[in-house]
Design a protein around this motif. Structure first.
Motif, PDB file in Angstrom:
ATOM      1  N   GLU A   5       4.319  -7.561  -5.254  1.00 31.61           N
ATOM      2  CA  GLU A   5       5.597  -7.596  -6.266  1.00 31.61           C
ATOM      3  C   GLU A   5       4.994  -6.354  -6.587  1.00 31.61           C
ATOM      4  N   GLY A   6       4.038  -5.014  -5.869  1.00 27.13           N
ATOM      5  CA  GLY A   6       4.051  -3.677  -6.282  1.00 27.13           C
ATOM      6  C   GLY A   6       3.456  -3.556  -7.144  1.00 27.13           C
ATOM      7  N   LEU A   7       3.476  -2.313  -7.190  1.00 28.57           N
ATOM      8  CA  LEU A   7       3.179  -1.352  -9.333  1.00 28.57           C
ATOM      9  C   LEU A   7       3.951  -1.643  -9.958  1.00 28.57           C
ATOM     10  N   THR A   8       4.879  -2.646  -9.960  1.00 29.32           N
ATOM     11  CA  THR A   8       5.126  -3.149 -10.990  1.00 29.32           C
ATOM     12  C   THR A   8       4.541  -3.880 -12.149  1.00 29.32           C
ATOM     13  N   THR A  11       1.434  -2.707 -13.155  1.00 26.62           N
ATOM     14  CA  THR A  11       0.432  -2.067 -13.878  1.00 26.62           C
ATOM     15  C   THR A  11       1.342  -1.603 -15.517  1.00 26.62           C
ATOM     16  N   GLY A  12       1.033  -1.116 -15.842  1.00 23.75           N
ATOM     17  CA  GLY A  12       1.603  -0.105 -17.249  1.00 23.75           C
ATOM     18  C   GLY A  12       2.533   0.764 -16.724  1.00 23.75           C
ATOM     19  N   MET A  13       2.440   1.472 -15.948  1.00 25.62           N
ATOM     20  CA  MET A  13       2.909   2.792 -15.139  1.00 25.62           C
ATOM     21  C   MET A  13       4.259   2.324 -14.880  1.00 25.62           C
ATOM     22  N   SER A  14       4.656   3.606 -15.787  1.00 27.73           N
ATOM     23  CA  SER A  14       6.560   3.981 -15.712  1.00 27.73           C
ATOM     24  C   SER A  14       7.246   4.781 -15.369  1.00 27.73           C
ATOM     25  N   ARG A  15       7.920   5.754 -14.998  1.00 23.82           N
ATOM     26  CA  ARG A  15       8.787   6.279 -14.153  1.00 23.82           C
ATOM     27  C   ARG A  15       7.740   8.127 -15.103  1.00 23.82           C
ATOM     28  N   SER A  35       3.174   8.035 -14.515  1.00 22.83           N
ATOM     29  CA  SER A  35       3.137   7.708 -12.839  1.00 22.83           C
ATOM     30  C   SER A  35       1.911   8.145 -12.513  1.00 22.83           C
ATOM     31  N   TRP A  36       1.232   7.869 -13.088  1.00 21.83           N
ATOM     32  CA  TRP A  36      -0.693   7.700 -12.910  1.00 21.83           C
ATOM     33  C   TRP A  36      -1.309   6.794 -14.318  1.00 21.83           C
ATOM     34  N   ASP A  67      -4.260   2.390  -6.336  1.00 20.48           N
ATOM     35  CA  ASP A  67      -3.107   3.675  -6.878  1.00 20.48           C
ATOM     36  C   ASP A  67      -2.207   3.305  -5.553  1.00 20.48           C
ATOM     37  N   LEU A  68      -1.897   3.569  -4.099  1.00 15.82           N
ATOM     38  CA  LEU A  68      -0.998   3.792  -3.310  1.00 15.82           C
ATOM     39  C   LEU A  68       0.188   2.834  -3.148  1.00 15.82           C
ATOM     40  N   GLY A  69       1.375   3.061  -3.583  1.00 13.32           N
ATOM     41  CA  GLY A  69       2.292   2.369  -3.208  1.00 13.32           C
ATOM     42  C   GLY A  69       2.649   1.507  -1.744  1.00 13.32           C
ATOM     43  N   GLN A  70       1.698   2.023  -0.551  1.00 14.51           N
ATOM     44  CA  GLN A  70       1.821   1.546   0.236  1.00 14.51           C
ATOM     45  C   GLN A  70       0.883   2.244   1.159  1.00 14.51           C
ATOM     46  N   ARG A 118      11.549   1.368 -18.356  1.00 11.88           N
ATOM     47  CA  ARG A 118      10.957   2.557 -18.149  1.00 11.88           C
ATOM     48  C   ARG A 118      10.402   2.980 -16.327  1.00 11.88           C
ATOM     49  N   GLN A 119      10.210   1.510 -15.270  1.00 14.14           N
ATOM     50  CA  GLN A 119      10.110   1.697 -14.221  1.00 14.14           C
ATOM     51  C   GLN A 119      11.916   1.655 -13.235  1.00 14.14           C
ATOM     52  N   ILE A 130       3.365   7.605   1.021  1.00 15.75           N
ATOM     53  CA  ILE A 130       1.858   6.264   0.859  1.00 15.75           C
ATOM     54  C   ILE A 130       1.969   6.195  -0.186  1.00 15.75           C
ATOM     55  N   GLY A 131       3.512   6.859  -1.100  1.00 15.51           N
ATOM     56  CA  GLY A 131       3.195   6.313  -2.364  1.00 15.51           C
ATOM     57  C   GLY A 131       2.184   6.827  -3.757  1.00 15.51           C
ATOM     58  N   MET A 171       5.578  13.192  -7.697  1.00 20.59           N
ATOM     59  CA  MET A 171       5.560  12.832  -9.489  1.00 20.59           C
ATOM     60  C   MET A 171       5.447  12.954 -10.326  1.00 20.59           C
ATOM     61  N   PHE A 193      10.034   5.959  -8.687  1.00 18.22           N
ATOM     62  CA  PHE A 193       8.763   5.651  -7.821  1.00 18.22           C
ATOM     63  C   PHE A 193       9.650   3.981  -7.934  1.00 18.22           C
ATOM     64  N   PHE A 251       8.224   1.155  -8.312  1.00 15.92           N
ATOM     65  CA  PHE A 251       7.559   0.241  -8.471  1.00 15.92           C
ATOM     66  C   PHE A 251       7.910  -1.572  -7.654  1.00 15.92           C
ATOM     67  N   GLY A 285       7.377   1.145  -3.122  1.00 14.97           N
ATOM     68  CA  GLY A 285       5.805   1.995  -2.948  1.00 14.97           C
ATOM     69  C   GLY A 285       6.501   2.789  -2.385  1.00 14.97           C
TER      70      GLY A 285
END
Lengths: 389, 260
Positions: A36-39, A41-45, A48-49, A106-109, B85-86, B154-155, B160, B170, B172, B194
């Motif tokens: 599903e991706g990092l969605t 998680t509670g992270m946001s724009r 972002s970490w 933590d990586l998106g890819q 927020r994403q 690599i995300g 950011m 990003f 998400f 990602g």
């Protein structure tokens, strides 16, 4: 020496099985994150970490802290540490493994992570962080294994290991310094843009890491009768007190600069962490105040020598110290860095259940690596009668 | 037994060598093809030494005036609309206090404080995002545009954290789930989950002789040109009007100027 793993008590295998179950369960959650991706998680724009990178940061500190045993033992020939030094080195190995995994989750890819090596980028601090962490992992595996083997043969370790040990001492400082540079060199993030960041990281690492080590060794003493040595425990707790005092002092320096200068950018993140925003307290503030309370309480117990050496009080103080430093570096550092955001707005962050599950999975892998390595070390120590007590 | 093992190792070793040398041969060729300088500009491509944008905010009455620009940008680049927020932002609006927090005062005139201000990547001369990227997935082009390679990213989101303007988003989640089918602009790639993305100053449009989508939609209210050329429209506008940039004290040298 691997055969030491085959001759353990039943409860040890039950423990390993438990860890494997946790890893498998949390691994499934990670697979979901991959899908599903990092969605998840509670992270946001804006933030972002989150939990993953903060845990990475904390465990780089734990890895670096092995130097608090190695340095006195090899630079000052402090013999009392010799018996437990291997546990510090093996804990560093487990901690670096966790660091690497926290980066990967933590990586998106994640399947592209080798791009960091395929396209080496000397202007990126992350490139150096990868180099120093891989180097530190190798150093500790080699040093740990070779010295343990020598101990088993009842001989001195080979001469060529000495330069590596000295190198590992300097290297330990470098891994946490470079990790601090990930944050301290970024323009526009006021909470991070501070020259004392690396020093703060090191002081926090040198109290929290040895505290975790000592707590784990106290558990091991209960389970196996291995005795780290009264004198060694005393010295290590003294090191922990000094490091914690310096750590708290450094944090107070940050507070002074921010609030005496009264530059809003410097004040805002700290004010947010402790007092929230617009009259609204966020969950992190309660944690931060708990950290303050635990930091001072742990110091109150650890500073007087008669309490520090008390076998019941010491573990309580250490647990509080670990919790306080974990909240500071494991939560406050990241949340304070991203709040307020680049538009002076507040975006709350809270890790989701799935995010926590993935992090727990990495913890379990760390515990597994530690359990395997320490079992080998304990087996060797028992065989050659270096159990003490 | 022993002999067969040795011969097996021999064959394995030889084939590994052949394979790897073949692969290096191939990659060597690939590198040669994309080596800098071996590409020529297209015949009608617009070029500059340093692209810059000047937004004449006096000519925009309210936030509605910016809507066609935002729509043009998001259509041209298949920017998805994701609630929450994403979300992904390439070109968006915010208040003066949020856009220029260092220049804020409590008694600012109504027109300035109530207006909406357009935001996009600043394409800095000294971009922190490029400095921190561990894979060179984000890089500065010869004409000053800060570009992204979505296939190398690599995300890790270091960029950011590094960008002081909040210009980066990003993915998400899979952005394609939030786009129409077919996508608004099939000529521009959609992204995957990602990876990080942001405004490209329409490098892909400049390459075929078109001005950026937002500039085109602004009908003269946004100027775009070569900052190094004293005769360019942007330089003339900057010489004749008072302009500001976002967070100049950080030394990033933004390439987007706001005429107030």
């Amino acid at each position: 020496m691997l055969e030491k793993l085959l001759t353990a008590q039943k409860r040890y295998y039950v423990w390993l099985l438990f860890l494997l179950c946790v890893i498998a369960g949390c691994g499934l959650v990670y697979l979901q994150q991959l899908q599903e991706g990092l969605t998840v998680t509670g992270m946001s724009r804006d933030v972002s970490w989150g939990l993953y990178i903060s845990q990475f940061t904390y465990f780089v500190g734990v890895a670096a802290s092995a130097v608090m045993l190695v340095l006195p033992a090899y630079f000052h020939h402090y013999r009392q540490f010799k018996r437990m030094i291997i546990f510090g080195e093996f804990m560093a190995v487990a901690a670096v493994v966790m660091c690497a995994l926290f980066i990967v989750v933590d990586l998106g890819q994640p399947q592209r992570m080798l791009n960091v090596m395929l396209h080496p980028t000397p202007n990126s601090v992350m490139f150096y962080d990868m180099l120093v962490l891989i180097g530190y992992l190798c150093l500790n595996i080699i040093i740990g294994w070779v010295t343990l083997e020598a101990e088993r043969m009842d001989t001195d370790p080979p001469k060529w290991i000495k330069p590596l040990i000295y190198l590992s001492i300097i290297w330990a400082f470098s891994i946490h310094t470079v990790t601090a540079f990930l944050y301290a060199g970024i323009p526009g993030r006021h909470y991070w843009l501070t020259a004392i960041m690396a020093a703060r990281f090191l002081s926090s690492a040198f109290c929290s890491g040895p505290s975790i080590l000592l707590l784990l060794l106290l558990i091991v003493r209960r389970l196996t009768n291995f005795d780290p040595g009264k004198e060694a425990v005393k010295t290590l707790s003294t090191i922990i007190v000094y490091a914690m005092c310096i750590n708290v002092f450094f944090y107070l320096l940050e507070i002074f600069t921010a609030f005496y200068s009264q530059i809003p950018g410097h004040e805002e993140p700290i004010a947010f962490l402790f007092t929230g925003h617009g009259g609204h307290l966020y969950w992190v503030s309660y944690w931060m105040w708990a950290a303050v309370a635990m930091a001072f309480l742990s110091l109150a117990i650890l500073i007087p020598p008669q309490w520090r050496t008390n076998p019941t009080l010491l573990p309580i103080a250490l647990v509080m110290l670990v919790a306080a430093t974990w909240i500071d570096k494991g939560l406050g550092l990241l949340i304070g860095g991203f709040t307020p955001n680049m538009f002076e707005e507040v975006t709350p962050y809270m890790p989701t259940g799935r995010e926590i599950a993935v992090a727990l999975g990495v913890y379990a892998i760390g515990a597994l690596v530690l359990s395997l390595l320490w079992k080998i070390a304990l087996g060797v120590k028992k065989e050659v009668n270096h159990f003490g007590g | 037994m022993n002999k067969s093992r040795r011969s097996f190792l021999k064959i394995a070793g030889l084939s590994a060598f052949a394979l790897s040398s073949g692969i290096t041969g191939l990659t060597g060729e690939a590198h040669a093809k994309i080596a800098p300088g071996s590409y020529a500009h297209g015949g009608n491509a617009l070029s500059a030494k340093r692209w810059a944008m000047v937004i004449d905010t006096r000519k925009f009455k309210d936030s509605q005036d910016y809507e066609p620009l935002i729509e043009a940008c998001h259509k041209a680049h298949n920017v998805p609309h994701i609630p929450g927020r994403q979300n992904i932002k390439w070109f968006w609006l915010d208040s003066y206090a949020h856009v220029f927090p260092d220049d804020m005062n409590a008694h600012l005139d109504e027109r300035t404080s109530a207006a909406s201000w357009p935001l996009l990547c600043n394409h800095c001369t000294n971009p922190p995002c490029v400095r921190v990227c561990p894979t060179q997935a984000t890089y500065k082009m010869e004409d000053g545009i800060v570009a992204m390679d979505y296939h190398r990213c690599i995300g890790c989101r270091f960029c950011m954290a590094g960008c002081p303007y909040g210009a980066r988003s990003f993915n998400f989640m899979d952005p394609r789930a939030h786009l129409t089918n077919p996508v608004p602009n099939p000529d521009f790639p959609t992204r995957m989950a990602g990876v990080v993305e942001k405004c490209t100053f329409c490098a892909e449009r400049l390459a075929v002789g078109q001005l950026p989508a937002c500039v085109e939609a602004a009908k003269g209210r946004i100027l775009f040109g070569d900052l190094e050329d004293p005769a360019s429209e942007v330089r003339k506008a900057l010489a004749a009007n008072y302009s500001i940039r976002r967070k100049p004290s950080l030394g990033t040298q933004p390439g987007v100027y706001y005429i107030i």
